[in-house]
Design a protein around this motif. Structure first.
Motif, mmCIF file in Angstrom:
data_model
loop_
_atom_site.group_PDB
_atom_site.id
_atom_site.type_symbol
_atom_site.label_atom_id
_atom_site.label_comp_id
_atom_site.label_asym_id
_atom_site.label_seq_id
_atom_site.Cartn_x
_atom_site.Cartn_y
_atom_site.Cartn_z
ATOM 1 N N GLU A 12 0.825 -1.212 0.000
ATOM 2 C CA GLU A 12 0.000 0.000 0.000
ATOM 3 C C GLU A 12 0.859 1.262 0.000
ATOM 4 O O GLU A 12 0.549 2.231 -0.713
ATOM 5 C CB GLU A 12 -0.941 0.002 1.205
ATOM 6 N N ASN A 16 0.904 4.102 -2.979
ATOM 7 C CA ASN A 16 0.809 5.556 -2.778
ATOM 8 C C ASN A 16 1.949 6.274 -3.498
ATOM 9 O O ASN A 16 1.740 7.314 -4.131
ATOM 10 C CB ASN A 16 0.843 5.909 -1.292
ATOM 11 N N ASN A 68 -7.783 3.508 -3.388
ATOM 12 C CA ASN A 68 -6.701 4.398 -3.009
ATOM 13 C C ASN A 68 -7.128 5.828 -3.319
ATOM 14 O O ASN A 68 -7.467 6.130 -4.461
ATOM 15 C CB ASN A 68 -5.426 4.043 -3.774
#
Length: 152
Positions: A12, A16, A68
């Motif tokens: 994750e 990003n 996201n």
């Protein structure tokens, strides 16, 4: 093999970072005044999109949510190179910032590779890391060819 909590967090975090790279490179492509530099940023943004998709696939294939908040944004439209003087930014600074970003992202992938339990995940992350290092090399060579980066 299900993702460990650490693998999930690292994937994750890297996702990003990929979205940050995509945004930067699309914006920098619009802002750059040199056509070759514009194309370098466009090409890198496309490659970062592929990385983001690979990471999303890792998460979704393990039953993880792939939402996201950085995924969607308004992409710059048209040529924004006329903004450079107003912002005090040059093509050299755009390339330098992108190179610094790639150094950081490569280091982040290094941590993810070293802390991944699943051999397949590790192999995919290693592949992306190698490509990120290639992105840094592309940026470095572009700067060096213009006399904007002298490592000696």
């Amino acid at each position: 093999m299900p993702l460990t909590n650490k693998e999930k967090t690292l994937i994750e975090d890297n996702l990003n970072a990929e979205y940050l790279c995509i945004r930067k490179y699309e914006q920098y492509s619009a802002m750059a005044s040199d056509q070759k530099i514009k194309q370098v940023f466009t090409d890198l943004a496309s490659k970062e999109h592929q990385h983001a998709q690979t990471l999303k696939n890792m998460l979704s294939s393990n039953g993880e949510n792939t939402y996201n908040m950085f995924e969607s944004y308004v992409k710059p439209q048209g040529d924004l190179s006329n903004m450079q003087p107003n912002l005090g930014i040059t093509d050299a600074q755009l390339l330098n910032d992108a190179l610094s970003t790639e150094k950081h992202v490569s280091g982040s992938y290094n941590t993810a590779v070293l802390e991944s339990v699943d051999p397949q995940i590790r192999k995919q992350l290693q592949h992306i890391q190698q490509e990120e290092q290639g992105h840094a090399e592309t940026l470095f060579k572009e700067m060096q060819s213009r006399g904007w980066y002298n490592p000696s």
